[in-house]
Design a protein around this motif. Structure first.
Motif, PDB file in Angstrom:
ATOM      1  N   TRP A 214       0.837  -1.203   0.000  1.00 32.74           N
ATOM      2  CA  TRP A 214       0.000   0.000   0.000  1.00 32.74           C
ATOM      3  C   TRP A 214       0.867   1.245   0.000  1.00 32.74           C
ATOM      4  O   TRP A 214       0.596   2.211  -0.730  1.00 32.74           O
ATOM      5  N   GLN A 504      -7.704   0.388   4.273  1.00 35.72           N
ATOM      6  CA  GLN A 504      -6.611   0.944   3.474  1.00 35.72           C
ATOM      7  C   GLN A 504      -7.132   1.493   2.147  1.00 35.72           C
ATOM      8  O   GLN A 504      -6.727   2.576   1.709  1.00 35.72           O
ATOM      9  N   ALA A 508      -6.902   5.348   0.738  1.00 38.42           N
ATOM     10  CA  ALA A 508      -6.300   5.681  -0.555  1.00 38.42           C
ATOM     11  C   ALA A 508      -7.254   6.502  -1.410  1.00 38.42           C
ATOM     12  O   ALA A 508      -6.854   7.495  -2.043  1.00 38.42           O
TER      13      ALA A 508
END
Length: 543
Positions: A214, A504, A508
């Motif tokens: 990530w 996550q 983002a």
């Protein structure tokens, strides 16, 4: 050829033929033509009388083959927009199998940039070679500001040149985005450079651990946006998230290995992103205290504020300095963040009464006028000295700097200004007027706090794009423009206060447009030419 039938006597026919010949010769001499030219018979085939003394009709001129003309080019469509574009007439440049990416003489250091660009454009990488038709040539050299570049399109080829590798890399991002936007790079010359030297993302991986994959995806996005700094806050009360050899006992179960960090650093270097490590102290050290409870600060009433170490205890300094030295070797960048914010002892109404042990240590070190804030300032200076000895420039949060004490923070520590919600805190001009350099992390525009506690709301790209500039350090009011050169840049910060508030993937997605808007305003803080809706549509296409 004459097509008459001479039906007269032979002698008369001869005289007529001679007269006709003389007339044709006279016409040819006047017109520069020949007897079989325009003075001959008409297209209908009817006889044309010879008139030696008359002016012949003008000869028709041949119609020229038309030459293709081009309108003046427009600036390439990119995020951030380029600072200057000199328009020209021509077809521009498009990727074609016959073209490739080549390196100019003495530009071997651009091999990584060349290979990356060639792969992105789907054309061959040929390394050090003379540029030919259809090629993109990368070149190091010349003068200019750091990270600047010149991109020239003409004669069917592209040349990107800059004084350093970062500038040439940013030129390749401009080319890549223009091709994404329109399929081509317009004719002309781009002259480009950033307004601010520090442009980036601040990521709290201590409270919300993010995977290496990530983080690498964010670095790729940052490179394309010409952002150059990723700060990793990897130590806090909730966790210590990078493998340690000097103090493995403080490391959380879920953490990045040093091999993973090495992979992150390698990718960051290829995208010209500097990774800034942060070990926040003397507050926010809960993960260290969990392994070393003897370091815990205790108040006069027996209270043990979470994350605060006893800065009068030499053992606390030894462990923190061990960690600073270890990670200064791991991270090759020019900066190290030493924290200094929210030390609970200094957030009480009377620190000396609440923490008498710290008060006694301050007097012992700084004399009868010494206070707890002096002891904390001494702690900050000592940690800054450790990272400076390792070749790093120290950074610290603004609420770790104090006025009116016996001692002051070292002048070469960069102020990272974030806090804007507390009452009575020092205004940005207080730091700037003292000559300090400052990085903008305005918590009204640039703080993405998971769970939105304490009246924090997720910032939007639109607000940054339409309202914020690097001069807006606290709240919505800009500092005077005379301080512009002391504001080194800004970072957008993600904090994991409630780590499960978003996945996550949601983080983002949530930070994509704010980061894009920040990139625009740090590259060029002037009012953008595009409306927000136009900018958002362009960003969706090119990033």
């Amino acid at each position: 050829m004459m097509r008459y039938s001479l039906r007269h006597s032979p002698r008369r026919s001869l005289r007529y033929a001679l007269a006709t010949a003389v007339a044709l010769t006279t016409v040819a001499a006047c017109s520069g033509g020949s007897p079989s030219g325009p003075a001959g018979p008409s297209s209908t085939g009817a006889p044309t009388s010879a008139r030696p003394t008359s002016t012949p009709p003008p000869s028709p001129k041949p119609t020229p083959t038309p030459t293709k003309s081009y309108p003046l080019s427009s600036a390439p469509r990119t995020v951030p927009s380029v600072r200057a574009h000199e328009a020209a007439r021509g077809p521009g440049w498009k990727p074609a199998p016959t073209g490739g990416v080549v390196l100019a003489a003495h530009s071997e250091g651009l091999a990584d940039e060349g290979r990356l660009l060639a792969g992105e454009l789907g054309i061959p990488y040929r390394g050090a070679a003379a540029a030919g038709p259809g090629d993109v040539e990368l070149a190091l050299g010349g003068t200019g500001a750091p990270e600047s570049y010149t991109l020239t399109v003409g004669d069917g080829r592209v040349r990107i040149a800059g004084p350093d590798e970062a500038g040439v890399f940013y030129g390749t991002r401009t080319l890549k985005q223009s091709v994404r936007a329109t399929g081509a790079m317009p004719e002309g010359t781009v002259t480009d450079r950033p307004a601010k030297p520090q442009r980036g993302l601040n990521l709290d991986i201590a409270r919300k651990p993010f995977t290496a994959d990530w983080i690498e995806d964010r670095i790729r996005e940052m490179g394309d946006l010409k952002l150059n700094q990723l700060a990793l806050h990897f130590s806090d009360d909730q966790g210590f998230r990078i493998e340690s050899e000097s103090h493995p006992e403080v490391v959380s179960a879920q953490h990045l290995t040093k091999a993973e960090v090495g992979r992150i650093l390698a990718l960051a270097a290829s995208r010209h992103v500097t990774v800034v490590p942060e070990i926040d102290s003397p507050g926010h050290l809960g993960a260290v205290i969990a392994a070393h409870p003897d370091l815990q600060l205790v108040s006069a009433s027996g209270r043990t504020p979470r994350g605060a170490v006893d800065i009068a205890n030499p053992a606390a300094a030894r462990i923190v300095d061990d960690l600073l030295r270890e990670y200064a070797r791991l991270f090759p960048g020019a900066y190290f963040h030493v924290g200094a914010d929210e030390y609970v002892a200094l957030m009480s109404k009377n620190p000396e009464a609440s923490y008498p042990g710290l008060a006694r240590a301050a007097v012992a070190k700084y004399g009868p006028s010494g206070r707890v804030q002096d002891l904390a300032t001494g702690w900050l200076n000592d940690r800054a000295a450790v990272v400076q000895a390792a070749g790093k420039t120290p950074k610290a949060w603004n609420d770790g700097f104090f006025t009116g004490g016996v001692t002051t923070a070292a002048k070469d520590i960069q102020v990272e200004y974030w806090t804007g919600k507390e009452i009575g805190a020092r205004q940005p001009v207080s730091y700037l007027s003292a000559g300090r350099e400052l990085v903008n992390l305005n918590d009204l525009y640039l703080y993405y706090v998971l769970g939105q506690p304490n009246q924090f709301t997720y910032p939007t790209g639109r607000r940054i794009y339409e309202e914020w500039t690097p001069l807006v350090v606290r709240g919505t009011t800009p500092v005077p423009a005379r301080y512009d050169s002391q504001i080194l840049g800004a970072r957008f910060a993600v904090w994991g206060d409630f780590p499960r508030a978003q996945t996550q993937a949601q983080v983002a997605d949530g930070i994509r447009l704010p980061l894009t808007a920040l990139a625009q305003k740090l590259w060029d803080p002037a009012k953008p030419a595009l409306t927000w809706e136009q900018f958002k549509a362009l960003a969706a296409k090119v990033t």
